[in-house]
Scaffold this motif. Structure first.
Motif, PDB file in Angstrom:
ATOM      1  N   ASN A   1       0.843  -1.194   0.000  1.00 30.70           N
ATOM      2  CA  ASN A   1       0.000   0.000   0.000  1.00 30.70           C
ATOM      3  C   ASN A   1       0.876   1.241   0.000  1.00 30.70           C
ATOM      4  N   PRO A   2       0.275   2.386  -0.331  1.00 33.44           N
ATOM      5  CA  PRO A   2       0.966   3.647  -0.073  1.00 33.44           C
ATOM      6  C   PRO A   2       1.071   3.830   1.447  1.00 33.44           C
ATOM      7  N   LEU A   3       2.032   4.619   1.879  1.00 30.27           N
ATOM      8  CA  LEU A   3       2.219   4.863   3.306  1.00 30.27           C
ATOM      9  C   LEU A   3       1.858   6.308   3.646  1.00 30.27           C
ATOM     10  N   GLY A   4       1.269   6.483   4.816  1.00 32.22           N
ATOM     11  CA  GLY A   4       0.860   7.807   5.277  1.00 32.22           C
ATOM     12  C   GLY A   4       1.877   8.437   6.223  1.00 32.22           C
ATOM     13  N   LYS A   5       1.395   9.351   7.019  1.00 32.89           N
ATOM     14  CA  LYS A   5       2.249  10.077   7.961  1.00 32.89           C
ATOM     15  C   LYS A   5       2.884   9.124   8.965  1.00 32.89           C
ATOM     16  N   THR A   6       3.994   9.541   9.531  1.00 33.68           N
ATOM     17  CA  THR A   6       4.789   8.686  10.406  1.00 33.68           C
ATOM     18  C   THR A   6       4.797   9.180  11.844  1.00 33.68           C
ATOM     19  N   LYS A   7       4.682   8.255  12.759  1.00 35.46           N
ATOM     20  CA  LYS A   7       4.890   8.508  14.195  1.00 35.46           C
ATOM     21  C   LYS A   7       6.096   7.698  14.620  1.00 35.46           C
ATOM     22  N   ARG A   8       6.949   8.272  15.419  1.00 36.58           N
ATOM     23  CA  ARG A   8       8.100   7.560  15.967  1.00 36.58           C
ATOM     24  C   ARG A   8       7.855   7.343  17.454  1.00 36.58           C
ATOM     25  N   VAL A   9       8.151   6.118  17.907  1.00 35.13           N
ATOM     26  CA  VAL A   9       8.100   5.797  19.328  1.00 35.13           C
ATOM     27  C   VAL A   9       9.529   5.446  19.734  1.00 35.13           C
ATOM     28  N   SER A  10      10.032   6.098  20.759  1.00 38.90           N
ATOM     29  CA  SER A  10      11.396   5.864  21.241  1.00 38.90           C
ATOM     30  C   SER A  10      11.396   5.988  22.763  1.00 38.90           C
ATOM     31  N   PRO A  11      12.534   5.742  23.395  1.00 43.52           N
ATOM     32  CA  PRO A  11      12.580   5.926  24.852  1.00 43.52           C
ATOM     33  C   PRO A  11      12.190   7.348  25.291  1.00 43.52           C
ATOM     34  N   GLU A  12      12.336   8.308  24.372  1.00 41.14           N
ATOM     35  CA  GLU A  12      11.973   9.694  24.680  1.00 41.14           C
ATOM     36  C   GLU A  12      10.479   9.954  24.537  1.00 41.14           C
ATOM     37  N   GLY A  13       9.747   9.006  23.978  1.00 38.80           N
ATOM     38  CA  GLY A  13       8.297   9.166  23.821  1.00 38.80           C
ATOM     39  C   GLY A  13       7.870   9.118  22.367  1.00 38.80           C
ATOM     40  N   LEU A  14       6.692   9.682  22.109  1.00 41.89           N
ATOM     41  CA  LEU A  14       6.086   9.713  20.783  1.00 41.89           C
ATOM     42  C   LEU A  14       6.384  11.029  20.096  1.00 41.89           C
ATOM     43  N   SER A  15       6.612  10.974  18.781  1.00 41.71           N
ATOM     44  CA  SER A  15       6.800  12.210  18.019  1.00 41.71           C
ATOM     45  C   SER A  15       6.346  12.000  16.585  1.00 41.71           C
ATOM     46  N   ASP A  16       5.996  13.098  15.954  1.00 39.14           N
ATOM     47  CA  ASP A  16       5.670  13.076  14.533  1.00 39.14           C
ATOM     48  C   ASP A  16       6.966  13.335  13.778  1.00 39.14           C
ATOM     49  N   ILE A  17       7.222  12.515  12.751  1.00 34.84           N
ATOM     50  CA  ILE A  17       8.414  12.725  11.940  1.00 34.84           C
ATOM     51  C   ILE A  17       8.046  12.605  10.469  1.00 34.84           C
ATOM     52  N   LYS A  18       8.966  12.994   9.629  1.00 35.78           N
ATOM     53  CA  LYS A  18       8.795  12.836   8.190  1.00 35.78           C
ATOM     54  C   LYS A  18       9.908  11.927   7.698  1.00 35.78           C
ATOM     55  N   ASN A  19       9.552  10.967   6.853  1.00 36.62           N
ATOM     56  CA  ASN A  19      10.568  10.128   6.236  1.00 36.62           C
ATOM     57  C   ASN A  19      10.328  10.091   4.735  1.00 36.62           C
ATOM     58  N   ILE A  20      11.146   9.336   4.029  1.00 36.32           N
ATOM     59  CA  ILE A  20      11.061   9.322   2.569  1.00 36.32           C
ATOM     60  C   ILE A  20      10.388   8.069   2.011  1.00 36.32           C
ATOM     61  N   MET A  21       9.839   7.234   2.883  1.00 42.84           N
ATOM     62  CA  MET A  21       9.145   6.029   2.420  1.00 42.84           C
ATOM     63  C   MET A  21       7.729   6.395   1.981  1.00 42.84           C
ATOM     64  N   THR A  22       7.354   5.958   0.780  1.00 36.77           N
ATOM     65  CA  THR A  22       6.031   6.302   0.260  1.00 36.77           C
ATOM     66  C   THR A  22       5.113   5.098   0.091  1.00 36.77           C
ATOM     67  N   GLY A  23       5.677   3.893   0.117  1.00 39.27           N
ATOM     68  CA  GLY A  23       4.868   2.698  -0.046  1.00 39.27           C
ATOM     69  C   GLY A  23       5.741   1.460   0.037  1.00 39.27           C
ATOM     70  N   TYR A  24       5.094   0.297  -0.059  1.00 36.09           N
ATOM     71  CA  TYR A  24       5.841  -0.960   0.018  1.00 36.09           C
ATOM     72  C   TYR A  24       5.123  -2.056  -0.761  1.00 36.09           C
ATOM     73  N   VAL A  25       5.867  -3.105  -1.056  1.00 37.97           N
ATOM     74  CA  VAL A  25       5.343  -4.329  -1.647  1.00 37.97           C
ATOM     75  C   VAL A  25       6.271  -5.455  -1.182  1.00 37.97           C
ATOM     76  N   ILE A  26       5.749  -6.653  -1.050  1.00 41.10           N
ATOM     77  CA  ILE A  26       6.577  -7.805  -0.708  1.00 41.10           C
ATOM     78  C   ILE A  26       6.566  -8.749  -1.903  1.00 41.10           C
ATOM     79  N   VAL A  27       7.765  -9.113  -2.360  1.00 44.84           N
ATOM     80  CA  VAL A  27       7.899 -10.001  -3.509  1.00 44.84           C
ATOM     81  C   VAL A  27       8.714 -11.236  -3.114  1.00 44.84           C
ATOM     82  N   GLN A  28       8.638 -12.243  -3.954  1.00 45.91           N
ATOM     83  CA  GLN A  28       9.477 -13.424  -3.771  1.00 45.91           C
ATOM     84  C   GLN A  28      10.322 -13.607  -5.029  1.00 45.91           C
TER      85      GLN A  28
END
Length: 118
Positions: free
Chosen positions: A55-82
């Motif tokens: 699927n296409p990917l939406g906005k990103t949340k990061r969870v770390s020892p510091e807590g939750l945050s909104d971040i931006k990354n460069i991933m827009t979608g995924y597929v799994i192939v064999q």
């Protein structure tokens, strides 16, 4: 057969290079239509290799020892192939519509490894 996660990458630099934002609405719609048709054709041609259409990917949340945050990354979608090998999996994405028609930057392919001890 091995499984591979392919991540579609999209960057601001790719958007600029393609001049996507400078296109008028009619030209962008025509390119989008051609891109979707080509993407669907890629899926039909490679259907035997596609394990999960992804699927296409939406906005990103990061969870770390510091807590939750909104971040931006460069991933827009995924597929799994064999495929038989990492190279064979990567070759499935040569000239993919993600970057051949759309302003995507690249596709990054990595093997899905088994869990240790399984």
């Amino acid at each position: 057969m091995k499984r591979f996660l392919a991540i579609y990458i999209g960057t601001e630099a790719a958007l600029e290079r393609s001049e996507w934002k400078k296109m008028d609405d009619e030209a962008r719609k025509a390119r989008e239509t051609a891109g979707v048709e080509s993407w669907m054709e890629w899926g039909r041609v490679n259907s035997a290799s596609i394990v999960d259409q992804g699927n296409p990917l939406g906005k990103t949340k990061r969870v770390s020892p510091e807590g939750l945050s909104d971040i931006k990354n460069i991933m827009t979608g995924y597929v799994i192939v064999q495929a038989e090998s990492h190279e064979a999996a990567a070759r499935l994405f040569e000239r993919h519509p993600h970057f051949a028609i759309f302003p995507g930057d690249s596709v990054e392919i990595m093997e899905c490894l088994p869990l240790p001890g399984s």
